[in-house]
Design a protein around this motif. Structure first.
Motif, PDB file in Angstrom:
ATOM      1  N   PRO A  42       0.814  -1.338   0.054  1.00  0.00           N
ATOM      2  CA  PRO A  42      -0.021   0.064  -0.073  1.00  0.00           C
ATOM      3  C   PRO A  42       0.789   1.270  -0.169  1.00  0.00           C
ATOM      4  O   PRO A  42       1.839   1.280   0.435  1.00  0.00           O
ATOM      5  CB  PRO A  42      -0.863  -0.316   1.352  1.00  0.00           C
ATOM      6  CG  PRO A  42      -0.656  -1.473   1.839  1.00  0.00           C
ATOM      7  CD  PRO A  42       0.808  -1.917   1.201  1.00  0.00           C
ATOM      8  N   ARG A  43       0.403   2.374  -0.823  1.00  0.00           N
ATOM      9  CA  ARG A  43       0.927   3.671  -0.857  1.00  0.00           C
ATOM     10  C   ARG A  43       0.172   4.416  -0.688  1.00  0.00           C
ATOM     11  O   ARG A  43      -1.229   4.261  -1.093  1.00  0.00           O
ATOM     12  CB  ARG A  43       1.808   3.722  -2.303  1.00  0.00           C
ATOM     13  CG  ARG A  43       2.701   2.710  -2.545  1.00  0.00           C
ATOM     14  CD  ARG A  43       4.051   3.046  -2.060  1.00  0.00           C
ATOM     15  NE  ARG A  43       4.520   4.257  -2.448  1.00  0.00           N
ATOM     16  CZ  ARG A  43       5.557   4.840  -1.684  1.00  0.00           C
ATOM     17  NH1 ARG A  43       6.171   4.417  -0.918  1.00  0.00           N
ATOM     18  NH2 ARG A  43       5.820   6.204  -2.035  1.00  0.00           N
ATOM     19  N   LEU A  44       0.210   5.720  -0.429  1.00  0.00           N
ATOM     20  CA  LEU A  44      -1.096   6.778  -0.440  1.00  0.00           C
ATOM     21  C   LEU A  44      -1.364   7.102  -1.899  1.00  0.00           C
ATOM     22  O   LEU A  44      -0.049   7.578  -2.560  1.00  0.00           O
ATOM     23  CB  LEU A  44      -0.642   8.079   0.471  1.00  0.00           C
ATOM     24  CG  LEU A  44      -0.471   7.938   1.981  1.00  0.00           C
ATOM     25  CD1 LEU A  44       0.148   8.970   2.626  1.00  0.00           C
ATOM     26  CD2 LEU A  44      -1.833   7.608   2.414  1.00  0.00           C
ATOM     27  N   ARG A  45      -2.309   7.191  -2.225  1.00  0.00           N
ATOM     28  CA  ARG A  45      -2.637   7.564  -3.570  1.00  0.00           C
ATOM     29  C   ARG A  45      -2.759   8.979  -3.929  1.00  0.00           C
ATOM     30  O   ARG A  45      -3.008   9.842  -2.919  1.00  0.00           O
ATOM     31  CB  ARG A  45      -4.183   7.249  -3.932  1.00  0.00           C
ATOM     32  CG  ARG A  45      -4.732   7.025  -5.191  1.00  0.00           C
ATOM     33  CD  ARG A  45      -5.879   6.018  -5.504  1.00  0.00           C
ATOM     34  NE  ARG A  45      -7.061   6.688  -4.997  1.00  0.00           N
ATOM     35  CZ  ARG A  45      -7.846   5.976  -4.025  1.00  0.00           C
ATOM     36  NH1 ARG A  45      -7.662   5.010  -3.423  1.00  0.00           N
ATOM     37  NH2 ARG A  45      -9.013   6.720  -3.695  1.00  0.00           N
ATOM     38  N   GLY A  46      -2.161   9.492  -5.175  1.00  0.00           N
ATOM     39  CA  GLY A  46      -2.084  10.631  -5.385  1.00  0.00           C
ATOM     40  C   GLY A  46      -0.728  11.568  -4.849  1.00  0.00           C
ATOM     41  O   GLY A  46      -0.615  12.797  -4.980  1.00  0.00           O
ATOM     42  N   PHE A  47      -0.015  10.834  -4.158  1.00  0.00           N
ATOM     43  CA  PHE A  47       1.213  11.314  -3.661  1.00  0.00           C
ATOM     44  C   PHE A  47       2.600  10.722  -4.692  1.00  0.00           C
ATOM     45  O   PHE A  47       2.317   9.529  -5.148  1.00  0.00           O
ATOM     46  CB  PHE A  47       1.533  11.175  -2.282  1.00  0.00           C
ATOM     47  CG  PHE A  47       0.656  11.490  -1.479  1.00  0.00           C
ATOM     48  CD1 PHE A  47       0.964  12.850  -0.848  1.00  0.00           C
ATOM     49  CD2 PHE A  47      -0.606  11.310  -1.218  1.00  0.00           C
ATOM     50  CE1 PHE A  47       0.273  13.610   0.115  1.00  0.00           C
ATOM     51  CE2 PHE A  47      -1.304  12.088  -0.189  1.00  0.00           C
ATOM     52  CZ  PHE A  47      -1.196  13.298   0.291  1.00  0.00           C
ATOM     53  N   PRO A  48       3.703  11.428  -4.705  1.00  0.00           N
ATOM     54  CA  PRO A  48       4.753  11.195  -5.456  1.00  0.00           C
ATOM     55  C   PRO A  48       5.349   9.724  -5.216  1.00  0.00           C
ATOM     56  O   PRO A  48       5.117   9.293  -3.727  1.00  0.00           O
ATOM     57  CB  PRO A  48       5.814  12.108  -5.103  1.00  0.00           C
ATOM     58  CG  PRO A  48       5.238  13.464  -4.924  1.00  0.00           C
ATOM     59  CD  PRO A  48       3.787  12.927  -4.007  1.00  0.00           C
ATOM     60  N   GLU A  49       5.568   8.849  -5.839  1.00  0.00           N
ATOM     61  CA  GLU A  49       5.912   7.595  -5.608  1.00  0.00           C
ATOM     62  C   GLU A  49       7.340   7.569  -4.838  1.00  0.00           C
ATOM     63  O   GLU A  49       7.453   6.522  -3.858  1.00  0.00           O
ATOM     64  CB  GLU A  49       6.422   6.840  -6.979  1.00  0.00           C
ATOM     65  CG  GLU A  49       5.399   6.521  -7.830  1.00  0.00           C
ATOM     66  CD  GLU A  49       4.694   5.311  -6.956  1.00  0.00           C
ATOM     67  OE1 GLU A  49       5.032   4.606  -6.590  1.00  0.00           O
ATOM     68  OE2 GLU A  49       3.190   5.213  -7.197  1.00  0.00           O
ATOM     69  N   ASP A  50       7.956   8.543  -4.837  1.00  0.00           N
ATOM     70  CA  ASP A  50       9.309   8.519  -3.885  1.00  0.00           C
ATOM     71  C   ASP A  50       9.019   9.196  -2.598  1.00  0.00           C
ATOM     72  O   ASP A  50      10.058   9.192  -1.650  1.00  0.00           O
ATOM     73  CB  ASP A  50      10.358   9.212  -4.732  1.00  0.00           C
ATOM     74  CG  ASP A  50       9.929  10.669  -5.064  1.00  0.00           C
ATOM     75  OD1 ASP A  50       8.956  11.263  -4.781  1.00  0.00           O
ATOM     76  OD2 ASP A  50      11.146  11.628  -5.443  1.00  0.00           O
ATOM     77  N   LEU A  51       7.726   9.465  -2.389  1.00  0.00           N
ATOM     78  CA  LEU A  51       7.526  10.173  -0.812  1.00  0.00           C
ATOM     79  C   LEU A  51       7.588   8.787  -0.133  1.00  0.00           C
ATOM     80  O   LEU A  51       7.057   7.847  -0.039  1.00  0.00           O
ATOM     81  CB  LEU A  51       5.991  10.653  -0.943  1.00  0.00           C
ATOM     82  CG  LEU A  51       6.031  11.389   0.408  1.00  0.00           C
ATOM     83  CD1 LEU A  51       6.522  12.918   0.583  1.00  0.00           C
ATOM     84  CD2 LEU A  51       4.276  11.715   0.485  1.00  0.00           C
ATOM     85  N   PRO A  52       8.693   9.226   0.996  1.00  0.00           N
ATOM     86  CA  PRO A  52       8.673   8.080   2.019  1.00  0.00           C
ATOM     87  C   PRO A  52       7.150   7.859   2.552  1.00  0.00           C
ATOM     88  O   PRO A  52       6.358   8.694   3.056  1.00  0.00           O
ATOM     89  CB  PRO A  52       9.532   8.597   3.018  1.00  0.00           C
ATOM     90  CG  PRO A  52      10.060   9.787   2.644  1.00  0.00           C
ATOM     91  CD  PRO A  52       9.013  10.157   1.491  1.00  0.00           C
ATOM     92  N   PHE A  53       6.841   6.474   2.810  1.00  0.00           N
ATOM     93  CA  PHE A  53       5.578   5.901   3.211  1.00  0.00           C
ATOM     94  C   PHE A  53       5.909   4.742   3.997  1.00  0.00           C
ATOM     95  O   PHE A  53       6.359   3.717   3.327  1.00  0.00           O
ATOM     96  CB  PHE A  53       4.361   5.765   2.384  1.00  0.00           C
ATOM     97  CG  PHE A  53       3.146   5.355   2.826  1.00  0.00           C
ATOM     98  CD1 PHE A  53       2.346   6.221   3.719  1.00  0.00           C
ATOM     99  CD2 PHE A  53       2.576   4.027   2.602  1.00  0.00           C
ATOM    100  CE1 PHE A  53       0.981   5.827   4.252  1.00  0.00           C
ATOM    101  CE2 PHE A  53       1.369   3.347   3.011  1.00  0.00           C
ATOM    102  CZ  PHE A  53       0.615   4.643   3.962  1.00  0.00           C
ATOM    103  N   ILE A  54       5.606   4.628   5.288  1.00  0.00           N
ATOM    104  CA  ILE A  54       5.838   3.453   6.162  1.00  0.00           C
ATOM    105  C   ILE A  54       4.259   2.628   6.225  1.00  0.00           C
ATOM    106  O   ILE A  54       3.423   3.455   6.941  1.00  0.00           O
ATOM    107  CB  ILE A  54       6.662   3.586   7.304  1.00  0.00           C
ATOM    108  CG1 ILE A  54       7.918   4.159   6.892  1.00  0.00           C
ATOM    109  CG2 ILE A  54       6.565   2.245   8.096  1.00  0.00           C
ATOM    110  CD1 ILE A  54       8.768   4.436   8.121  1.00  0.00           C
ATOM    111  N   TRP A  55       4.119   1.498   5.792  1.00  0.00           N
ATOM    112  CA  TRP A  55       2.955   0.941   6.136  1.00  0.00           C
ATOM    113  C   TRP A  55       2.978   0.260   7.554  1.00  0.00           C
ATOM    114  O   TRP A  55       3.375  -1.031   7.703  1.00  0.00           O
ATOM    115  CB  TRP A  55       2.503   0.023   5.120  1.00  0.00           C
ATOM    116  CG  TRP A  55       1.249  -0.883   5.419  1.00  0.00           C
ATOM    117  CD1 TRP A  55       1.108  -2.384   5.268  1.00  0.00           C
ATOM    118  CD2 TRP A  55      -0.088  -0.375   5.194  1.00  0.00           C
ATOM    119  NE1 TRP A  55      -0.175  -2.701   5.398  1.00  0.00           N
ATOM    120  CE2 TRP A  55      -0.962  -1.579   5.535  1.00  0.00           C
ATOM    121  CE3 TRP A  55      -0.634   0.960   5.255  1.00  0.00           C
ATOM    122  CZ2 TRP A  55      -2.394  -1.235   5.409  1.00  0.00           C
ATOM    123  CZ3 TRP A  55      -1.854   1.043   5.171  1.00  0.00           C
ATOM    124  CH2 TRP A  55      -2.884  -0.077   5.314  1.00  0.00           C
TER     125      TRP A  55
END
Lengths: 79, 163
Positions: free
Chosen positions: B61-74
């Protein structure tokens, strides 16, 4: 949730669609332009069958969108 | 497009407390409504957040509508930091909502749900009444357009109720 509605109940619903009571929500929906015979078609199915229909429609729309994108690509953005 | 079966089976296998809401719930109730994503309302306890994290981890899962390289920890900390999440996953777009406008928090949504058998799992789905309340509260044109069919369906089912 009922797996499948009985034939007797479906017939009652069919009658409500064919002869909506004035002032009813069924009459209002028909007036609004909703084709309730399509809703009736879905009522004959199980919840799983309805979900399968939705998944199938989504696949179809995605395929359609993909074909459109390819067409535009081949025709320099023209539709 | 979202693949329903892996999402629903995964949540059920991990014993996540959830209710299907939105367009998919509308379709389960017999309309020809077509949607693009899968919306769930979920219980916001730490234990349930852990289960959700585990259920969806393999769908990246990633946050939709945000840049792919934006750090996101699930992880459950991320889920604790917000209420509603619009996710892009390997099986499609999935929205997680901690509450539903017009209905309330998870407990209120659960009270307004019924159990449907989907993919050999018993799954909670928002009732027609709950969907009508939610669509009225959302109030966008696309929500209001579906109301006449939902209200007609509710009327037809209640007037022919055999119980």
């Amino acid at each position: 949730m009922t797996e499948k509605l009985s034939e007797e109940r479906l017939e009652k619903i069919r009658q409500l669609i064919m002869n909506p009571r004035p002032g009813s929500k069924v009459a209002a929906a028909k007036e609004f332009g909703i084709d309730l015979t399509l809703t009736f078609g879905q009522l004959r199915k199980t919840p799983q069958q309805r979900l399968d229909d939705l998944q199938s429609a989504m696949r179809g729309l995605e395929e359609f969108a993909r074909a459109g994108a390819e067409w535009r690509k081949r025709n320099n953005g023209r539709i | 497009m979202v693949e329903f079966e892996p999402a629903i089976k995964s949540l059920t296998a991990k014993e996540v407390d959830f209710v299907i809401i939105g367009g998919v719930a509308i379709s389960v109730h017999s309309t020809g409504y077509v949607t693009r994503d899968l919306d769930f309302c979920y219980l916001r306890t730490t234990e349930n957040l852990k289960r959700i994290v585990s259920a969806f981890a393999h769908f990246n899962p990633r946050l939709r509508g945000f840049p792919e390289d934006l750090p996101f920890i699930w992880d459950e900390r991320t889920l604790q930091s917000g209420t509603n999440f619009t996710l892009k996953t390997t099986i499609g777009d999935i929205d997680l909502l901690g509450e539903v406008a017009g209905v309330g928090d998870y407990q209120a949504v659960k009270k307004e749900s019924i159990i449907a058998r989907l993919y050999d799992c018993d799954v909670r789905v928002l009732t027609l009444e709950g969907l009508i309340k939610a669509k009225r509260a959302a109030g966008r044109t696309k929500d209001l357009l579906v109301l006449p069919e939902l209200e007609a369906l509710r009327e037809m089912l209640s007037e022919t109720d055999e119980e």
